[in-house]
Scaffold this motif. Structure first.
Motif, PDB file in Angstrom:
ATOM      1  N   ALA A 110       0.800  -1.225   0.000  1.00  0.00           N
ATOM      2  CA  ALA A 110       0.000   0.000   0.000  1.00  0.00           C
ATOM      3  C   ALA A 110       0.832   1.275   0.000  1.00  0.00           C
ATOM      4  CB  ALA A 110      -0.938   0.007   1.206  1.00  0.00           C
ATOM      5  N   PHE A 111       2.076   1.183   0.482  1.00  0.00           N
ATOM      6  CA  PHE A 111       2.875   2.388   0.626  1.00  0.00           C
ATOM      7  C   PHE A 111       3.844   2.612  -0.528  1.00  0.00           C
ATOM      8  CE2 PHE A 111       1.851   0.733   4.868  1.00  0.00           C
ATOM      9  CZ  PHE A 111       1.023   1.761   5.283  1.00  0.00           C
ATOM     10  N   PHE A 112       3.658   1.880  -1.618  1.00  0.00           N
ATOM     11  CA  PHE A 112       4.573   1.980  -2.752  1.00  0.00           C
ATOM     12  C   PHE A 112       3.776   2.153  -4.041  1.00  0.00           C
ATOM     13  CE2 PHE A 112       6.658  -0.445   0.544  1.00  0.00           C
ATOM     14  CZ  PHE A 112       7.897   0.173   0.628  1.00  0.00           C
ATOM     15  N   THR A 113       3.036   3.218  -4.113  1.00  0.00           N
ATOM     16  CA  THR A 113       2.108   3.406  -5.222  1.00  0.00           C
ATOM     17  C   THR A 113       2.796   3.812  -6.525  1.00  0.00           C
ATOM     18  OG1 THR A 113       1.747   5.696  -4.518  1.00  0.00           O
ATOM     19  CG2 THR A 113       0.224   4.026  -3.682  1.00  0.00           C
ATOM     20  N   LYS A 114       4.095   4.118  -6.461  1.00  0.00           N
ATOM     21  CA  LYS A 114       4.828   4.485  -7.673  1.00  0.00           C
ATOM     22  C   LYS A 114       5.666   3.335  -8.224  1.00  0.00           C
ATOM     23  CE  LYS A 114       5.039   9.405  -6.506  1.00  0.00           C
ATOM     24  NZ  LYS A 114       5.927  10.576  -6.288  1.00  0.00           N
ATOM     25  N   PHE A 115       5.544   2.176  -7.602  1.00  0.00           N
ATOM     26  CA  PHE A 115       6.304   1.021  -8.066  1.00  0.00           C
ATOM     27  C   PHE A 115       6.101   0.772  -9.556  1.00  0.00           C
ATOM     28  CE2 PHE A 115       7.041  -1.890  -4.167  1.00  0.00           C
ATOM     29  CZ  PHE A 115       8.305  -1.354  -4.022  1.00  0.00           C
ATOM     30  N   GLN A 116       7.212   0.529 -10.265  1.00  0.00           N
ATOM     31  CA  GLN A 116       7.163   0.032 -11.632  1.00  0.00           C
ATOM     32  C   GLN A 116       7.724  -1.386 -11.711  1.00  0.00           C
ATOM     33  OE1 GLN A 116       9.002   2.812 -14.343  1.00  0.00           O
ATOM     34  NE2 GLN A 116       7.906   4.557 -13.486  1.00  0.00           N
ATOM     35  N   LEU A 117       8.771  -1.656 -10.915  1.00  0.00           N
ATOM     36  CA  LEU A 117       9.378  -2.982 -10.878  1.00  0.00           C
ATOM     37  C   LEU A 117       9.522  -3.431  -9.429  1.00  0.00           C
ATOM     38  CD1 LEU A 117      10.814  -1.383 -13.439  1.00  0.00           C
ATOM     39  CD2 LEU A 117      12.243  -3.402 -13.503  1.00  0.00           C
ATOM     40  N   LEU A 118       9.068  -4.639  -9.139  1.00  0.00           N
ATOM     41  CA  LEU A 118       9.253  -5.245  -7.824  1.00  0.00           C
ATOM     42  C   LEU A 118       9.777  -6.654  -8.026  1.00  0.00           C
ATOM     43  CD1 LEU A 118       9.022  -5.435  -4.772  1.00  0.00           C
ATOM     44  CD2 LEU A 118       6.599  -6.012  -5.035  1.00  0.00           C
ATOM     45  N   TYR A 119      11.027  -6.889  -7.624  1.00  0.00           N
ATOM     46  CA  TYR A 119      11.659  -8.201  -7.748  1.00  0.00           C
ATOM     47  C   TYR A 119      12.069  -8.660  -6.349  1.00  0.00           C
ATOM     48  CZ  TYR A 119      12.257  -7.652 -12.840  1.00  0.00           C
ATOM     49  OH  TYR A 119      12.056  -7.497 -14.199  1.00  0.00           O
ATOM     50  N   ILE A 120      11.617  -9.843  -5.971  1.00  0.00           N
ATOM     51  CA  ILE A 120      11.971 -10.418  -4.674  1.00  0.00           C
ATOM     52  C   ILE A 120      12.462 -11.836  -4.895  1.00  0.00           C
ATOM     53  CG2 ILE A 120      11.162 -11.013  -2.363  1.00  0.00           C
ATOM     54  CD1 ILE A 120       8.999  -8.914  -2.636  1.00  0.00           C
ATOM     55  N   TRP A 121      13.710 -12.118  -4.497  1.00  0.00           N
ATOM     56  CA  TRP A 121      14.315 -13.441  -4.663  1.00  0.00           C
ATOM     57  C   TRP A 121      14.775 -13.990  -3.319  1.00  0.00           C
ATOM     58  CZ3 TRP A 121      16.043  -9.694  -8.334  1.00  0.00           C
ATOM     59  CH2 TRP A 121      15.812 -10.007  -9.669  1.00  0.00           C
ATOM     60  N   ASP A 122      14.575 -15.257  -3.131  1.00  0.00           N
ATOM     61  CA  ASP A 122      15.255 -15.993  -2.069  1.00  0.00           C
ATOM     62  C   ASP A 122      15.110 -15.322  -0.702  1.00  0.00           C
ATOM     63  OD1 ASP A 122      16.733 -18.076  -1.013  1.00  0.00           O
ATOM     64  OD2 ASP A 122      18.684 -17.197  -1.507  1.00  0.00           O
ATOM     65  N   CYS A 123      13.905 -14.888  -0.404  1.00  0.00           N
ATOM     66  CA  CYS A 123      13.617 -14.316   0.922  1.00  0.00           C
ATOM     67  C   CYS A 123      12.799 -15.355   1.683  1.00  0.00           C
ATOM     68  CB  CYS A 123      12.868 -12.996   0.780  1.00  0.00           C
ATOM     69  SG  CYS A 123      13.879 -11.677   0.040  1.00  0.00           S
ATOM     70  N   ASN A 124      13.486 -16.206   2.417  1.00  0.00           N
ATOM     71  CA  ASN A 124      12.885 -17.406   2.983  1.00  0.00           C
ATOM     72  C   ASN A 124      11.896 -17.136   4.104  1.00  0.00           C
ATOM     73  OD1 ASN A 124      14.347 -19.055   1.248  1.00  0.00           O
ATOM     74  ND2 ASN A 124      16.063 -19.246   2.662  1.00  0.00           N
ATOM     75  N   TYR A 125      11.909 -15.932   4.668  1.00  0.00           N
ATOM     76  CA  TYR A 125      11.028 -15.646   5.792  1.00  0.00           C
ATOM     77  C   TYR A 125       9.803 -14.820   5.381  1.00  0.00           C
ATOM     78  CZ  TYR A 125      14.939 -17.381   8.527  1.00  0.00           C
ATOM     79  OH  TYR A 125      15.939 -18.176   9.040  1.00  0.00           O
ATOM     80  N   LEU A 126       9.774 -14.382   4.153  1.00  0.00           N
ATOM     81  CA  LEU A 126       8.632 -13.613   3.668  1.00  0.00           C
ATOM     82  C   LEU A 126       7.405 -14.514   3.557  1.00  0.00           C
ATOM     83  CD1 LEU A 126       7.618 -10.882   2.518  1.00  0.00           C
ATOM     84  CD2 LEU A 126       8.202 -11.765   0.252  1.00  0.00           C
ATOM     85  N   GLU A 127       6.304 -14.103   4.184  1.00  0.00           N
ATOM     86  CA  GLU A 127       5.087 -14.914   4.200  1.00  0.00           C
ATOM     87  C   GLU A 127       3.961 -14.324   3.360  1.00  0.00           C
ATOM     88  OE1 GLU A 127       4.040 -15.412   8.275  1.00  0.00           O
ATOM     89  OE2 GLU A 127       5.831 -16.589   8.763  1.00  0.00           O
ATOM     90  N   SER A 128       3.935 -13.017   3.203  1.00  0.00           N
ATOM     91  CA  SER A 128       2.795 -12.443   2.485  1.00  0.00           C
ATOM     92  C   SER A 128       3.112 -11.086   1.877  1.00  0.00           C
ATOM     93  CB  SER A 128       1.590 -12.288   3.429  1.00  0.00           C
ATOM     94  OG  SER A 128       1.866 -11.326   4.447  1.00  0.00           O
ATOM     95  N   LEU A 129       2.428 -10.810   0.768  1.00  0.00           N
ATOM     96  CA  LEU A 129       2.323  -9.472   0.218  1.00  0.00           C
ATOM     97  C   LEU A 129       0.887  -9.054   0.475  1.00  0.00           C
ATOM     98  CD1 LEU A 129       4.733 -10.757  -1.450  1.00  0.00           C
ATOM     99  CD2 LEU A 129       4.164  -9.072  -3.201  1.00  0.00           C
ATOM    100  N   TYR A 130       0.709  -7.917   1.146  1.00  0.00           N
ATOM    101  CA  TYR A 130      -0.667  -7.609   1.519  1.00  0.00           C
ATOM    102  C   TYR A 130      -0.941  -6.112   1.524  1.00  0.00           C
ATOM    103  CZ  TYR A 130       0.378  -5.951   6.273  1.00  0.00           C
ATOM    104  OH  TYR A 130       0.817  -5.222   7.344  1.00  0.00           O
ATOM    105  N   ILE A 131      -2.226  -5.816   1.512  1.00  0.00           N
ATOM    106  CA  ILE A 131      -2.722  -4.454   1.629  1.00  0.00           C
ATOM    107  C   ILE A 131      -3.567  -4.407   2.893  1.00  0.00           C
ATOM    108  CG2 ILE A 131      -4.208  -2.700   0.591  1.00  0.00           C
ATOM    109  CD1 ILE A 131      -3.457  -3.908  -2.128  1.00  0.00           C
ATOM    110  N   PRO A 132      -3.215  -3.551   3.874  1.00  0.00           N
ATOM    111  CA  PRO A 132      -3.934  -3.528   5.151  1.00  0.00           C
ATOM    112  C   PRO A 132      -5.419  -3.277   4.979  1.00  0.00           C
ATOM    113  CG  PRO A 132      -1.907  -2.250   5.276  1.00  0.00           C
ATOM    114  CD  PRO A 132      -2.106  -2.587   3.835  1.00  0.00           C
TER     115      PRO A 132
END
Length: 337
Positions: free
Chosen positions: A162-184
């Protein structure tokens, strides 16, 4: 008068040599490697556009000079294993556009305020705590257009889109503890129309995307790979159409890669109107029980140029009606007739 040197590389130099660099006011690019400290004299380099700090294993801190580098746009910090933080004073640098940190094992935090930063890349910084709280719009990160995170930020379990409304590219690799992408909850009008490319790879504990869907109608590239616990994209891929998060609602998507796993039971793909007609490139990989391609799900893909099929061992037949021309099909680990 100091010579008009624009680019300089220093490696294994004495501190006195590095300090003397501060007199080279014409410098626009400076690379320093294997030095014990960054001298305050470098704060005089008002023409410096790029600063690269590489492989400085004894560098414990960066001096508060970045605010004085009034032309600085690019900062790379790589292989500084005992560096724990970057100076808070860099929040006052209004020209910095790109920050790249890699293999900084002890780095725990970034400055809370990084004004107008456009691109942030974080690689192999496991202890780094990336603050994603509600004050994002006040600390500059809301200006980010590009974010790369790889094998970093072990404390990051939830990523707030929700706090990155200008995002054009989002790349996430090998983040073993990440559980969710969410909007509050309560943020119903989040605008991610700027997001063009989303790639999430090898995040083994990622479980879910936003429950209300991904509000990114202009997405052109989507790659999700090796996220074996992801539930928002069900193991039975054909049930995805029953969810609000549907690929057919992404009219600008041109590249799509879908990868299954050994327990995937999907036998036919894709369902009718599951894929957006804008697709140019389609990759299907790792569906061991996939037996056929459904013509009804492919016939509207008139823009499709390339289809790649990897490791679908039971897939033997193309649709009897053929595939949408002029698609070029490559099969790897599949028996196609």
């Amino acid at each position: 008068m100091a010579p008009s040197i624009c680019k300089l590389e220093l490696e294994d130099c004495l501190d006195v040599v590095v300090r003397s660099t501060g007199s080279l006011i014409s410098l626009t690019s400076l690379y320093v490697s294997n030095v014990n400290k960054i001298p305050v004299e470098l704060g005089q380099l008002h023409s410096l556009v790029e600063l690269y700090v590489f492989l400085c294993p004894k560098l414990k801190e960066m001096p508060p000079i970045l605010q004085n580098l009034t032309s600085l746009k690019v900062l790379h910090v790589v292989g500084c294993h005992v560096l724990e933080s970057l100076p808070e004073e860099m929040q006052n640098n209004t020209t910095l556009q790109c920050l790249f940190v890699r293999k900084c094992d002890s780095l725990r935090s970034l400055p809370r305020c990084i004004n107008i930063l456009g691109s942030l890349s974080i690689h192999s910084c496991n202890k780094l705590e990336l603050s994603l709280g509600e004050d994002m719009t006040n600390n500059g990160c809301s200006s980010l257009t590009t974010l790369y995170i790889q094998d970093s930020c072990d404390s990051l379990k939830s990523f707030r889109l929700a706090f990155f409304t200008k995002f054009q590219l989002l790349y996430i690799w090998d983040c073993n503890y990440l559980e969710s992408l969410y909007i509050p909850n309560g943020l119903h009008h989040v605008d991610l129309t700027s997001l063009r490319r989303l790639r999430i790879t090898d995040c083994i504990n990622l479980v879910s995307f936003p429950q209300g869907g991904l509000p990114a109608p202009n997405l052109t590239e989507l790659i999700i790979c090796l996220c074996e616990h992801l539930k928002s994209l069900p193991q039975q891929m054909h049930t995805l159409l029953k969810m609000e998060w549907g690929l057919r609602t992404l009219p600008f998507l041109i590249k799509l890669s879908i990868r299954g796993h050994e327990e995937e039971r999907l036998e036919s793909f894709p369902k009718e109107w599951f894929l957006p007609s804008s697709l140019i490139s389609l990759t299907i990989e790792g569906f061991p029980n996939l037996k056929s391609l459904d013509y009804k799900g492919l016939q509207h893909l008139t823009s499709l140029e390339t289809t790649e099929i990897w490791n679908c061992r039971k897939l033997k037949f193309f649709p009897k009606q053929g595939c949408p021309p002029p698609s070029h099909i490559f099969g790897f680990g599949s028996v196609l007739i």
